[in-house]
Design a protein around this motif. Structure first.
Motif, short mmCIF file in Angstrom:
data_model
loop_
_atom_site.label_atom_id
_atom_site.label_comp_id
_atom_site.label_asym_id
_atom_site.label_seq_id
_atom_site.Cartn_x
_atom_site.Cartn_y
_atom_site.Cartn_z
N THR B 444 0.85 -1.18 0.00
CA THR B 444 0.00 0.00 0.00
C THR B 444 0.89 1.24 0.00
OG1 THR B 444 -1.53 -1.24 1.38
CG2 THR B 444 -1.93 1.12 1.16
N SER B 445 0.72 2.10 -1.00
CA SER B 445 1.49 3.33 -1.01
C SER B 445 0.72 4.41 -0.24
CB SER B 445 1.81 3.75 -2.44
OG SER B 445 0.67 3.73 -3.23
N PRO B 446 1.39 5.48 0.16
CA PRO B 446 0.78 6.42 1.10
C PRO B 446 -0.57 6.99 0.65
CG PRO B 446 3.11 6.87 0.91
CD PRO B 446 2.80 5.82 -0.11
N GLU B 447 -0.74 7.22 -0.65
CA GLU B 447 -2.00 7.84 -1.06
C GLU B 447 -3.17 6.87 -0.90
OE1 GLU B 447 0.09 6.56 -3.07
OE2 GLU B 447 -0.84 5.83 -4.92
N ASP B 448 -2.88 5.58 -0.75
CA ASP B 448 -3.95 4.61 -0.55
C ASP B 448 -4.21 4.30 0.92
OD1 ASP B 448 -4.50 4.31 -3.24
OD2 ASP B 448 -2.95 2.78 -3.51
N GLY B 449 -3.48 4.96 1.82
CA GLY B 449 -3.73 4.78 3.25
C GLY B 449 -5.02 5.48 3.67
N HIS B 450 -5.47 5.16 4.88
CA HIS B 450 -6.72 5.80 5.34
C HIS B 450 -6.51 7.29 5.53
CE1 HIS B 450 -5.40 6.54 9.52
NE2 HIS B 450 -4.78 5.37 9.46
N ASP B 570 6.22 -7.70 10.91
CA ASP B 570 5.04 -6.97 10.47
C ASP B 570 3.74 -7.52 11.03
OD1 ASP B 570 6.56 -5.23 9.12
OD2 ASP B 570 6.10 -5.97 7.11
N LYS B 571 3.67 -8.83 11.21
CA LYS B 571 2.39 -9.42 11.61
C LYS B 571 2.21 -9.55 13.12
CE LYS B 571 0.86 -11.47 7.49
NZ LYS B 571 0.02 -12.43 6.85
N LEU B 572 3.27 -9.62 13.85
CA LEU B 572 3.14 -9.78 15.30
C LEU B 572 4.29 -9.07 16.00
CD1 LEU B 572 1.47 -11.18 17.53
CD2 LEU B 572 3.12 -13.07 17.42
N THR B 573 3.94 -8.15 16.88
CA THR B 573 4.96 -7.40 17.61
C THR B 573 4.65 -7.48 19.10
OG1 THR B 573 5.07 -5.85 15.76
CG2 THR B 573 6.12 -5.17 17.80
N LEU B 602 0.89 -6.93 23.10
CA LEU B 602 1.06 -7.66 21.86
C LEU B 602 0.24 -6.96 20.79
CD1 LEU B 602 0.57 -11.48 22.57
CD2 LEU B 602 2.61 -10.39 21.59
N LEU B 603 0.83 -6.81 19.62
CA LEU B 603 0.14 -6.17 18.52
C LEU B 603 0.14 -7.15 17.35
CD1 LEU B 603 -1.03 -3.44 17.43
CD2 LEU B 603 1.30 -2.89 16.72
N ALA B 604 -1.06 -7.49 16.85
CA ALA B 604 -1.13 -8.48 15.78
C ALA B 604 -1.86 -7.90 14.57
CB ALA B 604 -1.86 -9.74 16.27
N TYR B 605 -1.28 -8.11 13.40
CA TYR B 605 -1.91 -7.71 12.14
C TYR B 605 -2.08 -8.98 11.30
CZ TYR B 605 -0.56 -2.83 13.26
OH TYR B 605 -0.42 -1.60 13.85
N PRO B 606 -3.06 -9.84 11.67
CA PRO B 606 -3.11 -11.17 11.03
C PRO B 606 -3.49 -11.13 9.56
CG PRO B 606 -5.01 -10.82 12.48
CD PRO B 606 -4.08 -9.66 12.69
N LEU B 607 -4.42 -10.25 9.18
CA LEU B 607 -4.88 -10.16 7.79
C LEU B 607 -4.99 -8.69 7.44
CD1 LEU B 607 -7.76 -12.79 7.95
CD2 LEU B 607 -5.68 -13.00 6.58
N PRO B 608 -4.90 -8.34 6.16
CA PRO B 608 -4.99 -6.92 5.80
C PRO B 608 -6.26 -6.29 6.37
CG PRO B 608 -4.35 -8.21 3.89
CD PRO B 608 -4.68 -9.20 4.98
N GLY B 609 -6.12 -5.20 7.08
CA GLY B 609 -7.28 -4.49 7.62
C GLY B 609 -7.72 -4.95 8.99
N ILE B 610 -7.19 -6.07 9.46
CA ILE B 610 -7.56 -6.54 10.81
C ILE B 610 -6.38 -6.30 11.74
CG2 ILE B 610 -8.20 -8.53 12.23
CD1 ILE B 610 -9.56 -9.71 9.82
#
Lengths: 160, 671
Positions: B444-450, B570-573, B602-610
């Motif tokens: 995702t490039s910056p212009e496509d971020g929220h 990226d997925k789990l910190t 714990l910070l988890a990003y399991p799937l895009p958007g979650i």
């Protein structure tokens, strides 16, 4: 004289000091973009133009108006090397054999697109001659590059 | 307007305390020669309503006044206006400019006649009014011509160095323009030029005073023109920020107008405000000159966040070309290291730490590509480490631009330099290209971020009661927002306001106001050992569940901050922080408390958007009031369509006198 290596590391350390430095001698659009073949004529031109630029009284940060600490901003080959630490990136690209900084150098030295990959290759093979030690200055590196080019039949047309 | 008036406008400009008027005689004499013609041009311009045209408004940086009619220019340099009332009167300025073209007198600190100083303005007037240039006293501008020939503008790109949370002035990122020359581009953008707007902070560019002046208009803002490689060096090679760039689809006349206006901007001062009149805003003002119909600046009255301005440009059909990505040195090193085997990475680190000589048999035994890779990573690591050391010695300020000059090296540095040179020598003896593939761009490039303004409406169950909550956060991104297009692990919430409504009696209360909340999670691994940090301040209630209860639970000021460590990918910190806190709250006895403690999560990003985050923490009060504050929280966000998402959380808060559980379930939208 500046050493080519790790200038950037020290650059980081000196940023704060630079932030407090007022504008260097003669800053302004006038001395920004004069090109020269090997840099020297453009130095002269830029310093001539400096005299007509009035904003040195602003006391702004030295970088704000594009003023190089050396007072020149050209993209001729030699001064490209001399300008604040590009030398380090050129050395790294030369050791690896290719890269953005090495391309920028060959473009600024007027090397034609067809000869650039040959230039990259020759510089890679002659790294030891161009950067024999960590104390090489921009002027020396430029002279060394020139010598290497003189000894290459494809590149000698570009040597000065 | 009488001619005399025009002439007066033309020849007077204000200086800090004195009104300087140049002699009226010569201009009158000159005006005598062409005054009939000037008057007819002014008449024609008025008939065409040129002063009200978007082109003229953009060239003079006029913006509508707030709440009352009229306009004002955002330029602060008096000499930028030929008329004494030009700052607020576009018509007077246009008339005076027309008259000034018929004079060879030199204007302002750049000491050039109007014809050569205000090139874009002049070209606009000449083309719309068909001015007979042969009647003007000045008709050529050699200096400008030389400048233009050297610049040889061919293409313009918008450049976005991503956010840099370690410096307050660059935590939202930065934008600048890159001007590519027809002659120089040839496969490298390093020889292009950068057009940058920044605060000129002079000699007090640090500390709280710097922040305060930057926020309140205490600094002039100026445009600068730089060799682009210097910017790349600063951002990608020193500050370790990835750099995005977007080619701008501008026509040749639009590029020419933009460049002419950049010439006009030399030495021109604006007033710099960090939140609204900043780099991104002023770049929009340049693009308004290139394409006046866009009216870009008017979309950003209150604040202009760099990534939001990119999204505005992306919303203009066809304006932004595909994003190009330049990884920072740190990103490159990570990527290269990930392509080595574990054993090779150990070798590279042994070389970088000088535990393994360059002629060691274990290195010689590697095949050419692996040997090259090990040496390249060793060199990059050495360089990165020294750079980080240098950067710590003097932190880096964003909108302040600097040129660096190497300072004297210590003996240890000299030894390291000698060794670094030897690594490069060894590498150059391996006759092959780098074995590493280029760093892939993030998906995702910056212009496509929220977008960064977020409004959240939720139902809250707390304390046995149901209530409604509304949150408004003007900026910018938290760790539960979709991370696409944002700097990983960097949370910045600014002026985040929470309101609660009790549906049984319609009472509305402020739940909390988080003035500023920054979390920077930087995972540690075998190559990098960064320190994470957080700062959070504002007003809140403790426990947050008890907003409407009878127990005393007043809003109170809080500040909590501390360093931390993070691990993961990226997925789990996972992270831990040490925290110090200060609270001032009438519910406390005495009304303040100083606390110390920590948190872990714990910070988890399991799937895009979650995104899912869990955290526990405790602060023990060590001075002031007796007591403690402890919390446990689980939060998650799930994507809906476009700029909508679901957010839910469960939180337990406990103080020495009270505790409470709350469950939130809400929907949020980004604007």
């Amino acid at each position: 004289m500046k050493k080519y290596l790790l200038g950037a590391a020290l650059l980081g350390a000196s940023l704060s000091a630079q932030a407090v430095a007022p504008g260097g001698p003669g800053c302004g659009w006038g001395n920004l973009v004069f090109e020269g073949k090997s840099g020297l004529p453009s130095h002269l031109l830029a310093s001539l133009v400096n005299g007509t630029s009035g904003n040195k009284t602003f006391g702004m940060t030295s970088g704000t108006n594009g003023c190089d600490t050396s007072g020149t901003l050209t993209y001729g080959g030699k001064s490209l090397l001399a300008m604040n630490g590009m030398l380090e990136e050129v050395a790294q690209d030369m050791a690896v054999g290719h890269g953005d900084a090495l391309t920028a150098l060959s473009v600024s030295m007027g090397i034609k697109p067809a000869d650039r990959s040959h230039f990259d290759q020759v510089m890679h093979q002659n790294f030891a001659a161009v950067f024999p030690n960590q104390d090489v200055t921009a002027g020396q590196a430029f002279d060394h590059i020139n010598n290497v080019m003189k000894n290459d039949k494809q590149l000698k047309v570009y040597a000065s | 307007m009488s001619l005399l008036n025009v002439v007066k406008h033309l020849w007077c400009w204000r200086r800090p305390a004195v009104l300087v008027c140049l002699g009226l005689m010569p201009p009158l004499a000159m005006a005598g020669a062409g005054d009939g013609y000037i008057a007819s041009l002014q008449h024609r311009a008025a008939a065409q309503r040129l002063a009200a045209s978007p082109e003229w408004q953009a060239l003079l940086h006029y913006e509508p006044n707030w709440m009352r009619g009229g306009v004002h220019s955002e330029v602060a340099s008096p000499w930028f206006f030929v008329s004494a009332v030009g700052k607020t009167d576009p018509q007077a300025e246009l008339d005076a400019t027309l008259a000034a073209l018929f004079s060879a007198d030199k204007i302002g600190p750049r000491k050039k006649p109007a014809f050569c100083l205000f090139v874009a303005r002049r070209k606009f007037l000449v083309s719309h009014l068909h001015i007979d240039v042969s009647r003007l006293p000045v008709q050529v501008c050699p200096e400008y011509q030389r400048w233009l020939a050297a610049l040889a503008p061919d293409a313009v790109s918008l450049v976005f160095p991503t956010a840099f949370p370690n410096s307050p002035s660059s935590m939202f990122g930065h934008t600048l323009l890159r001007v590519d020359s027809a002659r120089r581009r040839h496969g490298t953008e390093l020889l292009s030029y950068a057009v940058n707007f920044a605060a000129a902070a002079g000699d007090d560019g640090r500390g709280l005073g710097f922040v305060w002046k930057g926020l309140t208009g205490g600094y002039p803002g100026v445009f600068g023109l730089f060799p682009y490689y210097k910017k790349v060096k600063q951002y990608a090679w020193i500050e370790n920020r990835d750099v995005w760039s977007y080619p701008l689809a501008l026509s040749r006349p639009q590029i020419a107008r933009l460049i002419d206006h950049i010439w006009e901007m030399d030495s021109v001062r604006f007033v710099y405000y960090f939140f609204n009149k900043n780099c991104s805003y002023q770049l929009l003002s340049l693009l308004d000159v290139a394409r006046p119909s866009l009216h870009l600046t008017r979309q950003y009255t209150w604040y202009a966040i760099p990534s939001d301005t990119i999204r505005s440009l992306a919303a203009v059909p066809g304006l932004l070309g595909p994003a190009e990505y330049r990884p920072s040195m740190q990103t490159s090193l990570h990527w290269e290291a990930s392509q080595l085997t574990h054993a090779q990475l150990s070798l590279a680190q042994a070389v970088a730490n000088r535990r393994l000589p360059l002629n060691a048999p274990r290195l010689a035994a590697l095949d050419g590509a692996d040997h090259a890779g090990v040496l390249e990573v060793a060199y990059d690591e050495l360089r990165y480490r020294l750079q980080a050391k240098g950067a710590q010695a003097g932190d880096v300020d964003e909108d302040l631009d600097n040129n660096g000059d190497p300072v004297a090296a210590t003996p240890a540095d000299t030894a390291t330099e000698r060794f670094a040179n030897r690594i490069l020598l060894a590498r150059s003896r391996i006759p092959r290209r780098s074995p590493f593939s280029p760093v892939p761009a993030p998906r995702t490039s910056p212009e496509d971020g929220h977008r960064s303004l977020r409004i959240n409406a939720s139902g809250i169950y707390a304390d046995g009661n149901f209530s409604l909550g509304v949150r408004i956060r003007p900026a910018y991104h938290d760790l539960l927002d979709n991370p696409g297009g944002y700097t990983r692990g960097a949370e910045i919430n600014l002026a985040d306001l929470g309101l609660r409504l009790d549906p049984s009696d319609g009472r509305v209360r402020i739940e909390d106001f988080r003035l500023l909340d920054i979390v920077s999670l930087s995972p540690r691994d075998s190559l990098f050992k960064p320190i994470s940090f957080q700062v959070d301040t504002g007003v809140r209630r403790r426990p947050s569940a008890r907003v409407f209860g009878d127990a005393p639970n007043d809003l109170g000021y809080y500040l909590q901050a501390g360093p931390g460590l993070a691990w993961g990918h990226d997925k789990l910190t996972a992270y831990v922080f040490g925290l110090g806190s200060f609270d001032a709250n009438p519910s406390l006895q005495p009304a303040y408390a100083v606390g110390a403690g920590g948190s872990a999560g714990l910070l988890a990003y399991p799937l895009p958007g979650i995104q899912i985050k869990s955290e526990v923490g405790a602060l023990q009060y060590v001075a002031g009031a007796d007591g403690y504050f402890r919390w446990a929280k689980l939060g998650a966000q799930f994507p809906l369509i476009d700029e909508f998402a679901l957010r839910t959380s469960v939180e337990y808060d406990q103080t020495a006198v009270d505790d409470g559980v709350r469950v939130d379930f809400g929907i949020q939208a980004y604007f």
